[in-house]
Enzyme design. Structure first.
Site, PDB file in Angstrom:
ATOM      1  N   THR A 136      -4.365  -3.584  -1.367  1.00  0.00           N
ATOM      2  CA  THR A 136      -3.484  -4.744  -2.422  1.00  0.00           C
ATOM      3  C   THR A 136      -3.195  -5.894  -1.986  1.00  0.00           C
ATOM      4  OG1 THR A 136      -1.645  -4.539  -4.269  1.00  0.00           O
ATOM      5  CG2 THR A 136      -1.375  -3.823  -1.702  1.00  0.00           C
ATOM      6  N   ASP A 137      -3.472  -7.164  -2.985  1.00  0.00           N
ATOM      7  CA  ASP A 137      -2.614  -8.259  -2.932  1.00  0.00           C
ATOM      8  C   ASP A 137      -1.222  -8.300  -2.406  1.00  0.00           C
ATOM      9  OD1 ASP A 137      -1.153  -7.129  -4.548  1.00  0.00           O
ATOM     10  OD2 ASP A 137      -1.417  -9.930  -6.143  1.00  0.00           O
ATOM     11  N   GLU A 138      -0.037  -6.930  -2.075  1.00  0.00           N
ATOM     12  CA  GLU A 138       1.300  -7.234  -1.948  1.00  0.00           C
ATOM     13  C   GLU A 138       1.538  -7.411  -0.802  1.00  0.00           C
ATOM     14  OE1 GLU A 138       3.749  -4.572  -4.038  1.00  0.00           O
ATOM     15  OE2 GLU A 138       3.463  -4.972  -5.846  1.00  0.00           O
ATOM     16  N   TYR A 184       6.398   0.505  -0.176  1.00  0.00           N
ATOM     17  CA  TYR A 184       5.093   0.277  -0.523  1.00  0.00           C
ATOM     18  C   TYR A 184       4.178  -0.451   0.316  1.00  0.00           C
ATOM     19  CZ  TYR A 184       0.937  -0.036  -3.373  1.00  0.00           C
ATOM     20  OH  TYR A 184      -0.201  -0.104  -4.061  1.00  0.00           O
ATOM     21  N   LYS A 188       0.687  -0.394   2.839  1.00  0.00           N
ATOM     22  CA  LYS A 188      -0.981  -0.534   2.348  1.00  0.00           C
ATOM     23  C   LYS A 188      -1.045  -1.363   3.604  1.00  0.00           C
ATOM     24  CE  LYS A 188      -2.652   0.277  -0.277  1.00  0.00           C
ATOM     25  NZ  LYS A 188      -3.899   1.432  -0.649  1.00  0.00           N
TER      26      LYS A 188
HETATM   27  P1  NAD Z   1      -2.496   5.850  -8.644  1.00  0.00           P
HETATM   28  O1  NAD Z   1      -1.248   6.088  -8.443  1.00  0.00           O
HETATM   29  O2  NAD Z   1      -2.344   6.165 -10.296  1.00  0.00           O
HETATM   30  O3  NAD Z   1      -3.390   6.738  -8.290  1.00  0.00           O
HETATM   31  C1  NAD Z   1      -4.279   7.457  -6.896  1.00  0.00           C
HETATM   32  C2  NAD Z   1      -4.651   8.574  -6.567  1.00  0.00           C
HETATM   33  O4  NAD Z   1      -4.038   9.155  -5.239  1.00  0.00           O
HETATM   34  C3  NAD Z   1      -3.798   9.958  -7.962  1.00  0.00           C
HETATM   35  O5  NAD Z   1      -5.051  10.667  -8.126  1.00  0.00           O
HETATM   36  C4  NAD Z   1      -3.210  11.116  -6.901  1.00  0.00           C
HETATM   37  O6  NAD Z   1      -3.299  12.272  -6.955  1.00  0.00           O
HETATM   38  C5  NAD Z   1      -4.409  10.562  -5.700  1.00  0.00           C
HETATM   39  N1  NAD Z   1      -3.188  11.347  -4.047  1.00  0.00           N
HETATM   40  C6  NAD Z   1      -2.560  10.927  -3.957  1.00  0.00           C
HETATM   41  N2  NAD Z   1      -1.906  11.724  -2.368  1.00  0.00           N
HETATM   42  C7  NAD Z   1      -2.936  11.776  -2.423  1.00  0.00           C
HETATM   43  C8  NAD Z   1      -3.097  12.668  -0.582  1.00  0.00           C
HETATM   44  N3  NAD Z   1      -2.560  12.244   0.127  1.00  0.00           N
HETATM   45  N4  NAD Z   1      -4.639  12.961  -1.139  1.00  0.00           N
HETATM   46  C9  NAD Z   1      -4.891  13.086  -2.062  1.00  0.00           C
HETATM   47  N5  NAD Z   1      -4.927  12.395  -3.148  1.00  0.00           N
HETATM   48  C10 NAD Z   1      -4.189  11.434  -3.255  1.00  0.00           C
HETATM   49  O7  NAD Z   1      -3.071   4.386  -8.201  1.00  0.00           O
HETATM   50  P2  NAD Z   1      -3.539   2.951  -8.710  1.00  0.00           P
HETATM   51  O8  NAD Z   1      -3.198   2.406  -9.615  1.00  0.00           O
HETATM   52  O9  NAD Z   1      -5.483   4.191  -9.046  1.00  0.00           O
HETATM   53  O10 NAD Z   1      -4.172   3.203  -7.190  1.00  0.00           O
HETATM   54  C11 NAD Z   1      -5.153   3.221  -6.625  1.00  0.00           C
HETATM   55  C12 NAD Z   1      -5.536   2.503  -5.424  1.00  0.00           C
HETATM   56  O11 NAD Z   1      -5.785   1.227  -4.838  1.00  0.00           O
HETATM   57  C13 NAD Z   1      -3.906   2.400  -4.221  1.00  0.00           C
HETATM   58  O12 NAD Z   1      -5.159   2.766  -2.880  1.00  0.00           O
HETATM   59  C14 NAD Z   1      -3.565   1.207  -4.601  1.00  0.00           C
HETATM   60  O13 NAD Z   1      -3.230   0.629  -3.517  1.00  0.00           O
HETATM   61  C15 NAD Z   1      -4.912   0.507  -5.137  1.00  0.00           C
HETATM   62  N6  NAD Z   1      -4.209  -0.687  -5.993  1.00  0.00           N
HETATM   63  C16 NAD Z   1      -3.685  -0.356  -7.239  1.00  0.00           C
HETATM   64  C17 NAD Z   1      -3.856  -1.892  -7.699  1.00  0.00           C
HETATM   65  C18 NAD Z   1      -2.920  -1.653  -9.135  1.00  0.00           C
HETATM   66  O14 NAD Z   1      -2.817  -2.312 -10.053  1.00  0.00           O
HETATM   67  N7  NAD Z   1      -2.974  -0.591  -9.632  1.00  0.00           N
HETATM   68  C19 NAD Z   1      -3.578  -2.890  -7.867  1.00  0.00           C
HETATM   69  C20 NAD Z   1      -3.941  -3.313  -5.910  1.00  0.00           C
HETATM   70  C21 NAD Z   1      -4.721  -1.843  -4.913  1.00  0.00           C
HETATM   71  O1  DAU Z   2      -0.159  -6.317  -6.995  1.00  0.00           O
HETATM   72  C1  DAU Z   2      -0.929  -5.209  -7.258  1.00  0.00           C
HETATM   73  C2  DAU Z   2       0.037  -4.377  -7.274  1.00  0.00           C
HETATM   74  O2  DAU Z   2       0.568  -4.115  -8.940  1.00  0.00           O
HETATM   75  C3  DAU Z   2      -0.672  -2.928  -7.206  1.00  0.00           C
HETATM   76  O3  DAU Z   2      -0.534  -2.619  -5.984  1.00  0.00           O
HETATM   77  C4  DAU Z   2       0.862  -1.512  -7.302  1.00  0.00           C
HETATM   78  O4  DAU Z   2      -0.407  -0.117  -6.636  1.00  0.00           O
HETATM   79  C5  DAU Z   2       1.560  -1.210  -8.193  1.00  0.00           C
HETATM   80  O5  DAU Z   2       2.153  -0.447  -8.947  1.00  0.00           O
HETATM   81  C6  DAU Z   2       1.664  -3.166  -9.001  1.00  0.00           C
HETATM   82  O6  DAU Z   2       2.611  -3.273  -8.283  1.00  0.00           O
HETATM   83  P1  DAU Z   2       3.580  -4.112  -9.103  1.00  0.00           P
HETATM   84  O7  DAU Z   2       5.179  -3.953  -8.586  1.00  0.00           O
HETATM   85  O8  DAU Z   2       3.691  -5.195  -9.382  1.00  0.00           O
HETATM   86  O9  DAU Z   2       3.717  -3.584 -10.968  1.00  0.00           O
HETATM   87  P2  DAU Z   2       5.107  -2.429 -11.984  1.00  0.00           P
HETATM   88  O10 DAU Z   2       4.065  -2.077 -13.235  1.00  0.00           O
HETATM   89  O11 DAU Z   2       5.884  -1.630 -11.120  1.00  0.00           O
HETATM   90  O12 DAU Z   2       5.836  -4.395 -12.174  1.00  0.00           O
HETATM   91  C7  DAU Z   2       4.865  -5.153 -12.525  1.00  0.00           C
HETATM   92  C8  DAU Z   2       6.347  -6.254 -12.861  1.00  0.00           C
HETATM   93  O13 DAU Z   2       7.277  -5.704 -13.713  1.00  0.00           O
HETATM   94  C9  DAU Z   2       7.016  -6.171 -11.934  1.00  0.00           C
HETATM   95  O14 DAU Z   2       7.245  -7.463 -11.460  1.00  0.00           O
HETATM   96  C10 DAU Z   2       8.197  -5.095 -11.725  1.00  0.00           C
HETATM   97  C11 DAU Z   2       8.097  -5.904 -13.327  1.00  0.00           C
HETATM   98  N1  DAU Z   2       9.092  -4.192 -14.385  1.00  0.00           N
HETATM   99  C12 DAU Z   2       8.108  -3.261 -14.079  1.00  0.00           C
HETATM  100  C13 DAU Z   2       8.791  -1.992 -14.575  1.00  0.00           C
HETATM  101  C14 DAU Z   2       8.327  -0.740 -14.018  1.00  0.00           C
HETATM  102  C15 DAU Z   2       9.956  -4.882 -15.126  1.00  0.00           C
HETATM  103  O15 DAU Z   2      10.323  -5.857 -14.865  1.00  0.00           O
HETATM  104  N2  DAU Z   2      10.179  -3.420 -15.451  1.00  0.00           N
HETATM  105  C16 DAU Z   2       9.543  -2.649 -15.283  1.00  0.00           C
HETATM  106  O16 DAU Z   2      10.369  -0.873 -15.596  1.00  0.00           O
END
Ligand code: NAD
Ligand code: DAU
Length: 378
Positions: A136-138, A184, A188
């Protein structure tokens, strides 16, 4: 095309399910093994349409269980891993950091160790193998907001050329040091370090990519965009953290999947690629766009649901601004995001409104307890 046997972890989650579907359909000669623990975020309904495909197998399991991973990798002769399994929600990491350290750090370490062990047993060793880690970019921390009113971005893509603004003059580049703030992102960051350490120490062929915020169908409705779509639909309050000024760089999930496909096939070993769409939005502007889109698609009066906006206590350690510089991926591998944000939002809102059963199913049971704890029963 060479036959490959690919282990995708976390394939029942949001991004993972899009990736599994993409690989199963596009590459019938590949065997795709989806290893997922099915936590609250994993859902086999995300993969209903491909569950009977001959080149696909689902295995329920925990990436922390190294013996099970070793056995599976040997049995399926895995020659590449695309690792997505993780705990992914920042708010949950603030409440329960240990689960994040276990899955994201120790889970990644156990996969690395299993891959290293199994591939070292083969006559060809690590030749032709790949451990691709999705991050992730975080991990880079937070950027300043030097231009709160927005400026013309110094670079753009076809998809972001619709007059989008940048809110600062710095961007996340691949050579930036890590500076994670939430449990988180700290977990990562730690997993990224382990992946690179396995390359530098043991020669394991690895690639790491760091992507910005994804959105699209099948995202669990604890995350900002699907949570707000669901709340607007049910006329529940919209909990905007702080003043809604935080900036995120949004990318449609299919654009991320296309980037992963390209990097998997053409990326350089030991290289890091940032993935993002040059698409910065303040949260509050996303909320207005969501209200406009949901109200229009439901045939409600324009702006009718603006009154649902409720400014709530800010997230602890809330990162102010994320903005990815993905020029390396664009120039070296020719990737471009295809979808403009407004188009992607149109598709995403339509998907959530049309897939009522999916949404109702994931927002019942334990979800209600989580929601009440987070926001109270409003
Ligand atoms: P998600 O939470 O939707 O899915 C995570 C999956 O991992 C689920 O299916 C869960 O059951 C599985 N899992 C969790 N713990 C496990 C374990 N111990 N063993 C096996 N499986 C397990 O997540 P997502 O949003 O699809 O993100 C997927 C990946 O991409 C993550 O590594 C996250 O850090 C990365 N990522 C997400 C975003 C985003 O915006 N969602 C952006 C950048 C990177
Ligand atoms: O940048 C990549 C990341 O983006 C991924 O690595 C993470 O897995 C993914 O969850 C996401 O993280 P964020 O914290 O940016 O996403 P989230 O959807 O939780 O929140 C997006 C923005 O909205 C953040 O600034 C917090 C705000 N927010 C979120 C929730 C859930 C609110 O204002 N209200 C809310 O209820």
């Amino acid at each position: 095309m060479k036959h490959r046997s690919i282990l995708i972890t976390g394939g029942a989650g949001f991004i993972g399910s899009h990736l599994v579907r993409h690989f199963v359909r596009k590459y019938p000669d590949y065997r795709i093994i989806n290893l997922d623990k099915l936590t609250y975020a994993g859902n086999l309904a995300n993969l209903k349409d491909i569950e009977n495909c001959p080149n696909y197998r689902f295995v329920k399991g925990d990436i922390c269980d190294i013996d099970a991973v070793l056995a599976l990798m040997r049995e399926e002769k895995i020659d590449a891993v695309i690792h997505l399994a993780a705990e992914s929600h920042v708010d949950r990491s603030i409440k329960d950091p240990f689960t994040f350290a276990r899955t994201n750090v120790l889970g990644t370490l156990s996969l690395l160790q299993a891959a290293r062990t199994v591939w070292a047993e083969l006559p060809e060793g690590f030749e032709g193998k790949l451990f691709y880690h999705i991050s992730t970019d975080e991990v880079y921390g937070a950027l300043q907001m030097t231009h709160p009113q927005g400026i013309e971005p110094p670079f753009s893509t076809a998809a972001s050329s619709g007059g989008h603004l940048a809110y600062g003059d710095r961007f996340f580049t691949e050579d930036l040091g890590y500076d994670p703030h939430s449990p988180y992102s700290a977990s990562k960051a730690s997993s990224d370090h382990f992946v690179r350490a396995f390359h530098d120490t043991y020669g394991l062929p690895v690639i790491v990519t760091n992507c910005s915020n994804n959105y699209g169908p099948y995202q669990f409705p604890e995350k900002f965009i699907p949570l707000f779509i669901n709340n607007i639909k049910h006329r529940k309050m919209l909990p905007v953290y702080g003043r809604g000024e935080n900036v995120r760089d949004w990318l449609y999930v299919q654009d991320h999947v296309r980037a992963i496909d390209l990097i998997f096939h053409e990326g350089q070993i030991a290289r890091t690629y940032n993935i993002g769409g040059f698409n910065e939005w303040k949260n509050i502007d996303v909320v207005h766009l969501l209200i406009e889109t949901v109200d229009r698609q439901l045939g409600r009066r324009p702006g009718e649901d603006e009154s649902l906006i409720s400014y709530v206590t800010d997230r602890a350690g809330h990162d102010l601004r994320y903005a990815i510089d993905s020029r390396r991926l664009q120039s070296e591998l020719g990737w471009e995001p295809e979808l403009q944000f407004e188009e992607g939002m149109e598709l995403t809102v339509r998907w959530y409104l049309e897939n009522e059963a999916w949404l109702d199913n994931v927002t019942s049971g334990d979800y209600l307890k989580y929601y009440d704890e987070m926001y109270g029963n409003r």
